[in-house]
Design a protein around this motif. Sequence first.
Motif: not given
Length: 199
Positions: A65-67, A74-81, A85-89
């Motif tokens: 999710a956002d945040g 958006g051309t690299d990775v769809a939203a909400e998945v 190569g992705t990261s977050g917190k």
Amino acid sequence: MKKRSRIVSLGVLALTLTMMSTCLMGATMARYVTEVTGSATAKVAAWSFKANGETSTLTAIDLGADGKRNAYNGTDVAAEVIAPGTSGKFDIAIDGTGSEVGIDYVVNIASASGTTLPSDMTFKVDNAAYTLGEKIEGTIDYSNAANSMKKTITVNWEWPFDETDNKESNDNAYADNDWTLAITITGKQTTPETTAATP
């Protein structure tokens, strides 16, 4: 007549003895008596413990999710998945506001049954390396100052991207899966410690 006189004499003797024993007992039982009554009262300390605003069941934390996931083109990775190569917190906000005792807390984050994460996926808690399943422990001391009984634990996650991955070492097995992390937050009253008496 003599018989009757004996009976009367015995009756008088019995009556005399009864009166004497009553006098003696009365003298023996005489005393001052005072009864004092009262009560003991106590106000029981309040208890309040919340995690992310909840007292029993956390609302599920969606890593995509956002945040919770960093923003990507958006051309690299769809939203909400999430993907390699992705990261977050995400945050776990512990709140003991309203408690009148100190709180010992334990947080545990683990892969839920049926969830297998990539071996190279990493987690950090408050910027220190964290291995899923380890306890995150701490204490919130009692204080009546505003916001003093709150603690936010920040969990950073990263699924590294490896440009050298090949068909043997890729992450294809995780594609289109749903993952679940089991999060448990426990709060317990801090053990009371006595202090030296003031003279």
